[in-house]
Scaffold this motif. Structure first.
Motif, PDB file in Angstrom:
ATOM      1  N   GLU A 152       0.852  -1.186   0.000  1.00 47.46           N
ATOM      2  CA  GLU A 152       0.000   0.000   0.000  1.00 47.46           C
ATOM      3  C   GLU A 152       0.891   1.241   0.000  1.00 47.46           C
ATOM      4  OE1 GLU A 152      -3.398  -0.243   2.688  1.00 47.46           O
ATOM      5  OE2 GLU A 152      -2.859  -2.334   3.017  1.00 47.46           O
ATOM      6  N   SER A 153       1.632   1.420  -1.071  1.00 49.41           N
ATOM      7  CA  SER A 153       2.660   2.455  -1.123  1.00 49.41           C
ATOM      8  C   SER A 153       2.116   3.867  -0.967  1.00 49.41           C
ATOM      9  CB  SER A 153       3.457   2.345  -2.421  1.00 49.41           C
ATOM     10  OG  SER A 153       2.595   2.477  -3.528  1.00 49.41           O
ATOM     11  N   GLY A 154       0.809   4.060  -1.131  1.00 48.18           N
ATOM     12  CA  GLY A 154       0.220   5.376  -0.953  1.00 48.18           C
ATOM     13  C   GLY A 154       0.117   5.805   0.502  1.00 48.18           C
ATOM     14  N   LEU A 155       0.286   4.857   1.432  1.00 46.46           N
ATOM     15  CA  LEU A 155       0.213   5.175   2.852  1.00 46.46           C
ATOM     16  C   LEU A 155       1.536   5.747   3.339  1.00 46.46           C
ATOM     17  CD1 LEU A 155      -1.656   2.033   4.243  1.00 46.46           C
ATOM     18  CD2 LEU A 155      -2.599   4.299   3.756  1.00 46.46           C
ATOM     19  N   HIS A 156       1.492   6.455   4.441  1.00 44.60           N
ATOM     20  CA  HIS A 156       2.702   7.023   5.051  1.00 44.60           C
ATOM     21  C   HIS A 156       3.746   5.924   5.266  1.00 44.60           C
ATOM     22  CE1 HIS A 156       5.244   9.434   7.618  1.00 44.60           C
ATOM     23  NE2 HIS A 156       5.216   8.458   8.503  1.00 44.60           N
ATOM     24  N   GLY A 157       4.958   6.159   4.823  1.00 43.50           N
ATOM     25  CA  GLY A 157       6.026   5.191   5.015  1.00 43.50           C
ATOM     26  C   GLY A 157       5.903   3.938   4.172  1.00 43.50           C
ATOM     27  N   GLY A 158       4.965   3.922   3.224  1.00 42.86           N
ATOM     28  CA  GLY A 158       4.808   2.776   2.343  1.00 42.86           C
ATOM     29  C   GLY A 158       3.775   1.772   2.799  1.00 42.86           C
ATOM     30  N   GLY A 159       3.246   1.962   4.013  1.00 41.26           N
ATOM     31  CA  GLY A 159       2.229   1.037   4.514  1.00 41.26           C
ATOM     32  C   GLY A 159       2.847  -0.246   5.038  1.00 41.26           C
ATOM     33  N   PRO A 160       1.996  -1.223   5.355  1.00 42.90           N
ATOM     34  CA  PRO A 160       2.503  -2.500   5.862  1.00 42.90           C
ATOM     35  C   PRO A 160       3.273  -3.248   4.769  1.00 42.90           C
ATOM     36  CG  PRO A 160       0.127  -2.586   5.554  1.00 42.90           C
ATOM     37  CD  PRO A 160       0.539  -1.183   5.282  1.00 42.90           C
ATOM     38  N   ARG A 161       4.074  -4.192   5.212  1.00 44.59           N
ATOM     39  CA  ARG A 161       4.953  -4.916   4.289  1.00 44.59           C
ATOM     40  C   ARG A 161       4.453  -6.316   3.966  1.00 44.59           C
ATOM     41  NH1 ARG A 161       9.936  -3.745   8.181  1.00 44.59           N
ATOM     42  NH2 ARG A 161       8.200  -4.047   9.600  1.00 44.59           N
ATOM     43  N   GLU A 162       4.945  -6.813   2.829  1.00 40.62           N
ATOM     44  CA  GLU A 162       4.794  -8.222   2.492  1.00 40.62           C
ATOM     45  C   GLU A 162       6.201  -8.786   2.367  1.00 40.62           C
ATOM     46  OE1 GLU A 162       2.775 -11.241  -0.729  1.00 40.62           O
ATOM     47  OE2 GLU A 162       3.442  -9.290  -1.449  1.00 40.62           O
ATOM     48  N   LEU A 163       6.402  -9.959   2.911  1.00 39.94           N
ATOM     49  CA  LEU A 163       7.664 -10.677   2.793  1.00 39.94           C
ATOM     50  C   LEU A 163       7.338 -11.977   2.083  1.00 39.94           C
ATOM     51  CD1 LEU A 163      10.672 -10.560   3.716  1.00 39.94           C
ATOM     52  CD2 LEU A 163       9.966 -11.861   5.733  1.00 39.94           C
ATOM     53  N   ARG A 164       7.952 -12.188   0.909  1.00 43.96           N
ATOM     54  CA  ARG A 164       7.632 -13.395   0.142  1.00 43.96           C
ATOM     55  C   ARG A 164       8.908 -13.970  -0.472  1.00 43.96           C
ATOM     56  NH1 ARG A 164       5.502  -9.281  -3.252  1.00 43.96           N
ATOM     57  NH2 ARG A 164       6.764  -9.046  -5.104  1.00 43.96           N
ATOM     58  N   VAL A 165       8.858 -15.269  -0.716  1.00 39.27           N
ATOM     59  CA  VAL A 165       9.989 -15.947  -1.344  1.00 39.27           C
ATOM     60  C   VAL A 165      10.198 -15.369  -2.740  1.00 39.27           C
ATOM     61  CG1 VAL A 165      10.762 -18.153  -2.298  1.00 39.27           C
ATOM     62  CG2 VAL A 165       9.741 -18.081  -0.034  1.00 39.27           C
ATOM     63  N   ALA A 166      11.461 -15.142  -3.080  1.00 41.43           N
ATOM     64  CA  ALA A 166      11.815 -14.644  -4.411  1.00 41.43           C
ATOM     65  C   ALA A 166      12.611 -15.714  -5.147  1.00 41.43           C
ATOM     66  CB  ALA A 166      12.652 -13.368  -4.295  1.00 41.43           C
ATOM     67  N   THR A 167      12.351 -15.838  -6.420  1.00 40.94           N
ATOM     68  CA  THR A 167      13.120 -16.780  -7.229  1.00 40.94           C
ATOM     69  C   THR A 167      14.492 -16.180  -7.537  1.00 40.94           C
ATOM     70  OG1 THR A 167      12.340 -15.866  -9.319  1.00 40.94           O
ATOM     71  CG2 THR A 167      11.006 -17.641  -8.321  1.00 40.94           C
ATOM     72  N   TRP A 168      15.431 -17.038  -7.910  1.00 37.11           N
ATOM     73  CA  TRP A 168      16.760 -16.549  -8.289  1.00 37.11           C
ATOM     74  C   TRP A 168      16.649 -15.673  -9.535  1.00 37.11           C
ATOM     75  CZ3 TRP A 168      20.656 -16.700  -5.053  1.00 37.11           C
ATOM     76  CH2 TRP A 168      20.628 -17.628  -4.020  1.00 37.11           C
ATOM     77  N   GLU A 169      15.721 -16.022 -10.435  1.00 40.15           N
ATOM     78  CA  GLU A 169      15.500 -15.214 -11.640  1.00 40.15           C
ATOM     79  C   GLU A 169      15.020 -13.808 -11.265  1.00 40.15           C
ATOM     80  OE1 GLU A 169      13.118 -15.457 -15.889  1.00 40.15           O
ATOM     81  OE2 GLU A 169      12.482 -16.751 -14.246  1.00 40.15           O
ATOM     82  N   ARG A 170      14.067 -13.728 -10.349  1.00 42.04           N
ATOM     83  CA  ARG A 170      13.566 -12.421  -9.882  1.00 42.04           C
ATOM     84  C   ARG A 170      14.695 -11.629  -9.219  1.00 42.04           C
ATOM     85  NH1 ARG A 170      10.076  -8.100  -9.830  1.00 42.04           N
ATOM     86  NH2 ARG A 170       9.784  -7.341  -7.722  1.00 42.04           N
ATOM     87  N   ALA A 171      15.491 -12.289  -8.400  1.00 42.36           N
ATOM     88  CA  ALA A 171      16.608 -11.623  -7.727  1.00 42.36           C
ATOM     89  C   ALA A 171      17.591 -11.040  -8.723  1.00 42.36           C
ATOM     90  CB  ALA A 171      17.306 -12.602  -6.790  1.00 42.36           C
ATOM     91  N   SER A 172      17.845 -11.765  -9.770  1.00 45.23           N
ATOM     92  CA  SER A 172      18.767 -11.309 -10.803  1.00 45.23           C
ATOM     93  C   SER A 172      18.191 -10.154 -11.606  1.00 45.23           C
ATOM     94  CB  SER A 172      19.112 -12.475 -11.722  1.00 45.23           C
ATOM     95  OG  SER A 172      19.912 -12.050 -12.782  1.00 45.23           O
ATOM     96  N   GLU A 173      16.949 -10.293 -12.055  1.00 43.80           N
ATOM     97  CA  GLU A 173      16.330  -9.281 -12.913  1.00 43.80           C
ATOM     98  C   GLU A 173      15.993  -7.995 -12.177  1.00 43.80           C
ATOM     99  OE1 GLU A 173      12.946 -11.139 -14.720  1.00 43.80           O
ATOM    100  OE2 GLU A 173      14.176 -12.477 -15.950  1.00 43.80           O
ATOM    101  N   HIS A 174      15.377  -8.099 -11.011  1.00 43.60           N
ATOM    102  CA  HIS A 174      14.888  -6.919 -10.294  1.00 43.60           C
ATOM    103  C   HIS A 174      15.957  -6.251  -9.440  1.00 43.60           C
ATOM    104  CE1 HIS A 174      11.708  -4.318  -8.803  1.00 43.60           C
ATOM    105  NE2 HIS A 174      12.067  -4.579  -7.565  1.00 43.60           N
TER     106      HIS A 174
END
Length: 125
Positions: free
Chosen positions: A97-119
């Motif tokens: 919820e990036s529109g909230l102050h400070g970005g709002g609450p967080r999500e923590l999720r598993v990332a693939t190695w492909e996502r880690a490399s690309e992003h």
């Protein structure tokens, strides 16, 4: 209850900051990520007229500050990649919820190695 401070995305806020989310006392102890877990989604909830971090948000805060190792940040500085030293899985921390102050609450999720490399441009050393 007596509050020691307020929880913000970037740590402890000044007492005068009214937009920060108050830290609730922990009722149960936090625990490491389990092998079957692949996502945690935090929320901000209203309790006794105060906006407070729910148990998932408090657990995310504990995990990223006490257990997970920060390995990369995306170009915006908002998305952060962590590695769990127990099983070497990569975890991505984002703000839903990036529109909230400070970005709002967080999500923590598993990332693939492909996502880690690309992003994040993350490569295994």
């Amino acid at each position: 209850p007596k509050w020691n401070g307020r929880l913000c995305v970037f740590g402890w806020c000044a007492r005068s900051s009214s937009a920060c989310v108050r830290r609730m006392p922990d009722i149960v102890s936090h625990h490491d990520l389990m092998p079957e877990e692949d996502s945690l989604v935090g929320q901000w909830v209203l309790v006794d007229g105060q906006v407070v971090a729910d148990s998932a948000e408090r657990r995310i805060d504990w995990l990223v500050s006490q257990r997970l190792k920060r390995v990369a940040t995306d170009g915006s500085g908002w998305d952060i990649l962590y590695r769990d030293p127990q099983d070497n899985r990569l975890w991505e921390c984002t703000y839903l919820e990036s529109g909230l102050h400070g970005g709002g609450p967080r999500e923590l999720r598993v990332a693939t190695w492909e996502r880690a490399s690309e992003h994040y441009g993350y490569r295994i050393a």
